[in-house]
Structure formats: C-alpha cells, structure tokens
Motif scaffolding. Structure first.
Motif, PDB file in Angstrom:
ATOM      1  N   SER A 209       2.052  16.534  55.675  1.00 20.35           N
ATOM      2  CA  SER A 209       2.655  15.183  56.177  1.00 20.35           C
ATOM      3  C   SER A 209       3.694  14.505  54.744  1.00 20.35           C
ATOM      4  O   SER A 209       2.562  14.501  53.725  1.00 20.35           O
ATOM      5  CB  SER A 209       2.144  15.150  56.962  1.00 20.35           C
ATOM      6  N   LYS A 210       4.595  14.150  54.739  1.00 16.04           N
ATOM      7  CA  LYS A 210       4.837  13.327  53.951  1.00 16.04           C
ATOM      8  C   LYS A 210       6.539  12.044  53.774  1.00 16.04           C
ATOM      9  O   LYS A 210       6.761  12.384  55.354  1.00 16.04           O
ATOM     10  CB  LYS A 210       6.320  14.271  52.409  1.00 16.04           C
ATOM     11  N   LEU A 211       6.714  11.451  53.108  1.00 16.38           N
ATOM     12  CA  LEU A 211       6.942  10.188  53.697  1.00 16.38           C
ATOM     13  C   LEU A 211       8.688  10.573  52.903  1.00 16.38           C
ATOM     14  O   LEU A 211       8.410  10.000  51.988  1.00 16.38           O
ATOM     15  CB  LEU A 211       6.584   8.729  53.862  1.00 16.38           C
ATOM     16  N   ASN A 212       9.340   9.982  53.254  1.00 16.41           N
ATOM     17  CA  ASN A 212      10.555   9.693  52.792  1.00 16.41           C
ATOM     18  C   ASN A 212      11.472   8.896  53.138  1.00 16.41           C
ATOM     19  O   ASN A 212      11.817   7.856  52.023  1.00 16.41           O
ATOM     20  CB  ASN A 212      11.691  10.752  52.155  1.00 16.41           C
ATOM     21  N   SER A 213      11.288   8.245  54.381  1.00 14.82           N
ATOM     22  CA  SER A 213      11.889   6.792  54.408  1.00 14.82           C
ATOM     23  C   SER A 213      11.272   6.090  55.227  1.00 14.82           C
ATOM     24  O   SER A 213      10.588   6.223  56.577  1.00 14.82           O
ATOM     25  CB  SER A 213      13.312   7.223  55.273  1.00 14.82           C
ATOM     26  N   LEU A 214      10.210   4.742  54.989  1.00  8.15           N
ATOM     27  CA  LEU A 214       9.361   4.106  55.593  1.00  8.15           C
ATOM     28  C   LEU A 214      10.234   2.861  55.932  1.00  8.15           C
ATOM     29  O   LEU A 214       9.930   2.303  54.789  1.00  8.15           O
ATOM     30  CB  LEU A 214       8.125   4.266  54.861  1.00  8.15           C
ATOM     31  N   ASN A 215      10.095   2.109  57.317  1.00  3.53           N
ATOM     32  CA  ASN A 215      10.793   0.795  57.917  1.00  3.53           C
ATOM     33  C   ASN A 215      10.021   0.095  59.034  1.00  3.53           C
ATOM     34  O   ASN A 215       9.849   0.515  59.726  1.00  3.53           O
ATOM     35  CB  ASN A 215      12.429   0.561  58.332  1.00  3.53           C
ATOM     36  N   VAL A 216       8.431  -0.734  58.312  1.00  7.03           N
ATOM     37  CA  VAL A 216       8.292  -1.242  58.367  1.00  7.03           C
ATOM     38  C   VAL A 216       7.939  -2.696  58.460  1.00  7.03           C
ATOM     39  O   VAL A 216       6.553  -3.114  58.179  1.00  7.03           O
ATOM     40  CB  VAL A 216       6.540  -1.062  58.193  1.00  7.03           C
ATOM     41  N   GLY A 217       9.089  -3.248  57.977  1.00  6.41           N
ATOM     42  CA  GLY A 217       8.873  -5.062  57.794  1.00  6.41           C
ATOM     43  C   GLY A 217       9.044  -5.760  59.540  1.00  6.41           C
ATOM     44  O   GLY A 217       8.631  -5.228  60.228  1.00  6.41           O
ATOM     45  N   SER A 218       8.283  -6.394  58.765  1.00  5.73           N
ATOM     46  CA  SER A 218       7.542  -7.914  60.041  1.00  5.73           C
ATOM     47  C   SER A 218       6.363  -6.980  60.574  1.00  5.73           C
ATOM     48  O   SER A 218       6.286  -6.637  62.215  1.00  5.73           O
ATOM     49  CB  SER A 218       8.513  -8.122  61.517  1.00  5.73           C
ATOM     50  N   ASN A 219       5.322  -7.157  60.037  1.00  5.03           N
ATOM     51  CA  ASN A 219       4.582  -6.096  60.550  1.00  5.03           C
ATOM     52  C   ASN A 219       3.029  -6.993  60.298  1.00  5.03           C
ATOM     53  O   ASN A 219       2.891  -8.265  59.489  1.00  5.03           O
ATOM     54  CB  ASN A 219       3.872  -4.761  60.430  1.00  5.03           C
ATOM     55  N   SER A 220       1.755  -6.613  60.597  1.00  4.13           N
ATOM     56  CA  SER A 220       0.480  -7.008  59.954  1.00  4.13           C
ATOM     57  C   SER A 220      -0.184  -6.527  59.157  1.00  4.13           C
ATOM     58  O   SER A 220      -1.887  -6.437  59.107  1.00  4.13           O
ATOM     59  CB  SER A 220      -0.547  -7.307  61.199  1.00  4.13           C
ATOM     60  N   PHE A 221       0.582  -5.708  58.042  1.00  2.00           N
ATOM     61  CA  PHE A 221      -0.893  -4.952  56.726  1.00  2.00           C
ATOM     62  C   PHE A 221      -1.590  -5.503  56.690  1.00  2.00           C
ATOM     63  O   PHE A 221      -0.936  -6.656  56.021  1.00  2.00           O
ATOM     64  CB  PHE A 221       0.544  -4.181  55.998  1.00  2.00           C
ATOM     65  N   THR A 222      -2.227  -5.077  55.585  1.00  2.00           N
ATOM     66  CA  THR A 222      -2.869  -5.520  54.465  1.00  2.00           C
ATOM     67  C   THR A 222      -2.496  -5.472  53.525  1.00  2.00           C
ATOM     68  O   THR A 222      -1.662  -4.331  53.512  1.00  2.00           O
ATOM     69  CB  THR A 222      -4.609  -5.792  55.111  1.00  2.00           C
ATOM     70  N   THR A 223      -3.128  -6.351  52.449  1.00  2.00           N
ATOM     71  CA  THR A 223      -2.483  -6.190  50.760  1.00  2.00           C
ATOM     72  C   THR A 223      -2.465  -4.519  50.888  1.00  2.00           C
ATOM     73  O   THR A 223      -1.588  -3.620  50.571  1.00  2.00           O
ATOM     74  CB  THR A 223      -2.632  -7.097  50.184  1.00  2.00           C
ATOM     75  N   VAL A 224      -3.875  -4.079  51.104  1.00  2.00           N
ATOM     76  CA  VAL A 224      -4.495  -2.503  50.951  1.00  2.00           C
ATOM     77  C   VAL A 224      -3.852  -1.463  51.816  1.00  2.00           C
ATOM     78  O   VAL A 224      -3.450  -0.306  50.801  1.00  2.00           O
ATOM     79  CB  VAL A 224      -6.131  -2.623  51.718  1.00  2.00           C
ATOM     80  N   ILE A 225      -3.575  -1.789  52.566  1.00  2.00           N
ATOM     81  CA  ILE A 225      -2.367  -0.551  53.646  1.00  2.00           C
ATOM     82  C   ILE A 225      -1.398  -0.666  53.000  1.00  2.00           C
ATOM     83  O   ILE A 225      -1.288   0.613  52.517  1.00  2.00           O
ATOM     84  CB  ILE A 225      -2.428  -1.435  55.197  1.00  2.00           C
ATOM     85  N   LYS A 226      -0.104  -2.194  52.676  1.00  5.59           N
ATOM     86  CA  LYS A 226       0.556  -1.689  51.781  1.00  5.59           C
ATOM     87  C   LYS A 226       0.636  -0.843  50.998  1.00  5.59           C
ATOM     88  O   LYS A 226       1.679  -0.354  50.323  1.00  5.59           O
ATOM     89  CB  LYS A 226       1.060  -3.057  51.641  1.00  5.59           C
ATOM     90  N   ASP A 227      -0.606  -1.689  49.911  1.00  4.63           N
ATOM     91  CA  ASP A 227      -0.502  -0.779  48.594  1.00  4.63           C
ATOM     92  C   ASP A 227      -0.854   0.978  49.188  1.00  4.63           C
ATOM     93  O   ASP A 227      -0.249   1.971  47.776  1.00  4.63           O
ATOM     94  CB  ASP A 227      -2.056  -0.848  47.357  1.00  4.63           C
TER      95      ASP A 227
END
Length: 265
Positions: A209-227
């Motif tokens: 699996s791969k990612l090309n388009s990711l729209n996840v604004g307004s979430n509760s991700f930690t900095t680690v998950i975002k990185d």
C-alpha cells in the motif's frame, strides 16, 4: 425515442404511469425527489452504462427482473430512501454481476460484508446513515472495490481495516468517528479523505500500500503520528501528491520529510 421528462414536476404526490409496451428502453433513469414509494424495473431496459438516480424518495418496494435483466446499466443510487432495506436490492445473479456502483447511504442497508460478498463486482460503494449503529468487526476485502465512502455514521468506529483490496484507490470518511485505519496490501491505494475527524488517532499502511493524497486536517494525531505519516509519503516516492495534516494542537517536527515533499511539488 421520446423524452419522458419529469425533472420539473412539483406535484407533492406519487407519479405513476403504465407502459403497455413489452419493454421500455432508455439511456438512464433520473427520478430524484419525486415521492416514489415503488419502482418496477421489470419493463425497464437501460441501454447505456449509466447509474440510475433514484435518491431522496421513500422507495419501499422494488420489482426486478423482466427486461431489466438485459440492461447494461452499471449501478443504482438509492441514497436517502430512509426505509430502503437490503431485501429491496436485486437478487438475480445476472443483475448482481453487472452492478459496479451502489449508493445506499442514508438507507437501512448497514451490512458492508453482505454487500461485498454478494456484489463482488462492486467498484464504488457509498454506505452509512445517522440512525443505525455500524460495526466493522473484521477486515474489509473486495476484489474489485476501488472507492469506499462512509457517510453520516454517528457511533464510534474503532478500526477500519482494509486487507487485500487489489483495486482500492480511495477512502472517504469525512466528518465521522473513526479511530484507526489500516491499509494492508492494497497496491493501487492512493487517497484518504478523513478531514474533520477529530477522533482519528492513527493510520497505518502495510505491505504494497502507498499514499499519494492524504487529507486528515482537524484530527487528534500526536506529533509522532504526524511525523510517521510524513515518512510514509516520503517513502512512497510519489510526486505532486496532496497532504493536509494540520499543525494544531500537535505540530509535526519531521522538517526534513516535509522539505522532501515540498521539493517534489
């Protein structure tokens, strides 16, 4: 070859008609918001690969078969027929095999596993409502499914797990309450639209699996998950993609990864 056009009809009651011909051939059916409670497909034969637009009625009876077995139509939009149930879907194998688009969002059809097991040629599926609970207790697998849109679901969904979906390309869970997403061995996968899903905690992609388009604004991700998500996008090596990840309340610190993505456009 006549046009049967009810698009400007404003009468607040059922529209009914009787066809004395053996079959009624048409390019598509567009009967949106006409207060229909029954649709009899047995005389209809759609001669063009269109989706039949039957949304925003109150259809409680569907009659299938007859001339409709000869149709080349690829799918149906029954969305927001709030009393529409699984029993009203086609049952003939010939019709089921032709169906590649099915929109039953806002209906009482809630079992995604039934749909994927019975409509194995589905390419696009729209599901979800605001009045039933939805459970996704096992992995979602579909040999032809390319697009899945889940709408209006009010209960928390702990995990959406997509496994071995060779054609899966797009998932949309806009403004619903999904906590975790896993994409496992979906080689064509590219796009997640999960904007305004503040409950979302984590996204994992595994295998091919791969990612090309990711729209996840307004979430509760930690900095680690975002990185980590930034690293996914970098590792997948796709240029000119789209990333909306949000800076607040936990800004990403993967500056090198963001610089790489910016450089790719």
């Amino acid at each position: 070859n006549q046009i049967f056009d009810l698009s400007n009809n404003r009468i607040g009651e059922e529209i009914g008609f009787f066809l004395s011909t053996k079959e009624f051939s048409c390019t598509y059916i567009n009967l949106v918001s006409k207060n229909f409670t029954m649709i009899d497909f047995s005389r209809f034969r759609c001669t063009w690969s269109s989706v039949n637009q039957l949304q925003n009625n109150d259809i409680t009876t569907c009659i299938w078969g007859g001339s409709h077995l000869l149709t080349s139509s690829v799918g149906y939009v029954f969305s927001d027929n709030i009393n529409f149930t699984t029993a009203m879907l086609p049952t003939d194998p010939e019709q089921i095999n032709k169906c590649s688009v099915l929109n039953i969002a806002g209906t009482k059809v809630t079992d995604i596993y039934f749909l994927l097991n019975n409509f194995q040629n589905l390419r696009e599926l729209y599901i979800g409502n605001s009045f039933d609970n939805f459970t996704f207790s096992s992995p979602i697998t579909g040999s032809n499914l390319a697009k899945l849109i889940i709408r209006q679901v009010q209960n928390n969904i702990s995990h959406l797990n997509f496994v071995d979906c060779p054609m899966m390309n797009y998932i949309e869970i806009y403004t619903i309450k999904v906590l975790n997403i896993t994409i496992n061995n979906c080689p064509l996968f590219a796009n997640i639209n999960a904007w305004n899903n503040p409950q979302l905690k984590d996204i994992n992609r595994i295998g091919t699996s791969k990612l090309n388009s990711l729209n996840v604004g307004s979430n509760s991700f930690t900095t680690v998950i975002k990185d980590k998500l930034i690293d996914y996008c970098v590792a997948d090596g796709i240029g000119n993609g789209y990333l909306a990840i949000g800076k607040t309340p936990n800004p990403p610190t993967n500056i090198a990864g963001l610089a790489t993505l910016h450089a790719r456009g």
